[in-house]
Write a protein that holds these residues in place. Sequence first.
Motif, short mmCIF file in Angstrom:
data_model
loop_
_atom_site.label_atom_id
_atom_site.label_comp_id
_atom_site.label_asym_id
_atom_site.label_seq_id
_atom_site.Cartn_x
_atom_site.Cartn_y
_atom_site.Cartn_z
N VAL A 365 0.85 -1.19 0.00
CA VAL A 365 0.00 0.00 0.00
C VAL A 365 0.89 1.24 0.00
CG1 VAL A 365 -1.95 -1.11 1.14
CG2 VAL A 365 -0.18 0.00 2.52
N PHE A 366 0.30 2.35 -0.45
CA PHE A 366 1.05 3.61 -0.55
C PHE A 366 0.43 4.66 0.37
CE2 PHE A 366 2.17 1.39 -4.36
CZ PHE A 366 3.48 1.74 -4.60
N THR A 367 1.31 5.53 0.87
CA THR A 367 0.86 6.67 1.67
C THR A 367 1.51 7.93 1.12
OG1 THR A 367 2.69 6.74 3.27
CG2 THR A 367 0.89 5.19 3.72
N PRO A 368 1.03 9.11 1.52
CA PRO A 368 1.76 10.34 1.18
C PRO A 368 3.18 10.29 1.74
CG PRO A 368 -0.43 10.86 1.98
CD PRO A 368 -0.22 9.40 2.23
N THR A 369 4.05 11.11 1.19
CA THR A 369 5.44 11.18 1.66
C THR A 369 5.48 11.66 3.11
OG1 THR A 369 6.13 11.70 -0.58
CG2 THR A 369 7.69 12.18 1.18
N GLY A 370 6.32 11.03 3.89
CA GLY A 370 6.46 11.41 5.31
C GLY A 370 6.38 10.20 6.20
#
Length: 560
Positions: A365-370
């Motif tokens: 899964v992907f999340t926003p950068t950070g």
Amino acid sequence: MNEEQRSLLLKSASLFPPSPGVKLSYGTAGFRADASILQSTVHRVGILAALRSLKTQSVIGLMVTASHNKVTDNGVKIADPSGGMLSQDWEPFADHIANARDPETLVSLIEEFVKKENIPFDGTHSAEILLGRDTRPSGESLLEVAKQGINSVSGAVAHDMGILTTPQLHWMVRARNKGLKATESDYFDQLLSSFSCLMDLIPDGSKINESEDKLMVDGANGVGGEKLEIIKTKLNGLVIEVYNDGKGGGVLNEGVGADFVQKDRVAPHGFSSIHAGIRCASLDGDADRLVYFIVPSNSSSKIDLVDGDKILSLFAVFIKDQLSILDEGDMKGKDNYKARLGVVQTAYANGAATDYLKQLGLEVVFTPTGVKYLHEQAAQYDIGIYFEANGHGTILFSDQFLCWLEARNNELSSISKGSEAQKAALRLLAVSKLINQAVGDALSGLLLVEAILRHMGWSIHKWNALYQDLPSKQLKVKVVDRTACVTANAETVVVSPPGVQEAINAEIAKYHQGRSFIRPSGTEDVIRVYAEASTQEAADSLANSVAAIVDRFLGFSSSQ
């Protein structure tokens, strides 16, 4: 707030007036700036740490560091009760008090916030803050300023834990709030005992050749090199040579460190063709990032970088294998717990890494950068692994899974001690103790990498050959207003301005294995562009085309 407390805050704050014209914001890494202008900010973060402790009735951490920034910079950040980053809900308050123009405004903001958050600020409750700093020359004086901020809050007590890596302080906060021992010695003991356990459980015939038993580590002339010198004297089965340990006159993060190695793709100072083919690693300034690399025999060539994506992949392969062994053992019994394993990445992860992980059958899964977004998502799994390409990441284990794993190991030890299933359970338990579950930790990550390579019988070359990175390119474009760019789907799709995403898609379609996205910077009016494709020439071309789209829609020329 009573008058005595109000007077104490005003008096303390008046000693550290803010620098004129300076405006700072609390990001993932806290506040960072040139050390000469940070006294006011650090003092106020000391107050914030005390208030956070009062609110949560837990131990809080305050770390003075600027990580991979240059040596003349410094910074300050908060570790929450879990050992993780400061709650995002408190970041706006951090910004407000850091930028309050005078003591009276500062105290008014505190009064308003204390009332809104219902913080027990009457002098009858205690607060406890653990303090740490890295090796920067400005660290000691700034830590004293932080203490004065903490001491201006009635009932708050500061404990100076000394010179630490950032992950050590986060680990200590997490341990203290779990009721565990939390000194630096306890940290070392846990890492070393867990590493030893994994080494003892290596299958016969899996150990790597003696010629590959040595590891060369770049300490970035920072605190990580110092701590690794301590660890290496207590290790069995692993020989470490530390370069750039800060004692040879080198400058922190200058031509050294994980950030330099990862971005420039060149060997750090002290590494040359004599190290060609040897397994090498690099820490960043405060030892929360780790990358590996292979020095080429030709000094004019770029290194082979083994980055955070490859570290994540190594961890994922190992843990997946142990879960499979455990599942096979459970199928013969009655206790079949299906652990949910998840891998968390950002859009900056190389597409080849993502494809490799998906081919293994892993949930990606992907999340926003950070890091804060990655950590939060990883916590949704029984075992969640996250890493950024820059080498910052960790593995999280749910309490429910660890409780089951402990019980299962006890059961297996009584009915089939020494079985492959029991060994798998012991390995997973050891990983959960070796890895720093509070935050990315280069020291614990390095030991886990080394244990797994020996378990698999892999050289760094075999590890690096898991997949071939797609060539990539990053650019940034100055814009009038970065907030005009709005993204969705973990920053992979532009929803505003209209027409931008369609234009990007049209460019991507022109390139084999093309992928590109844009995202606004969190700190300056620029739009960051990422592109990858089957060749470096194509990746460069795609990045330039997308940068031109950004300039057309959001750049200064579009506003004229």
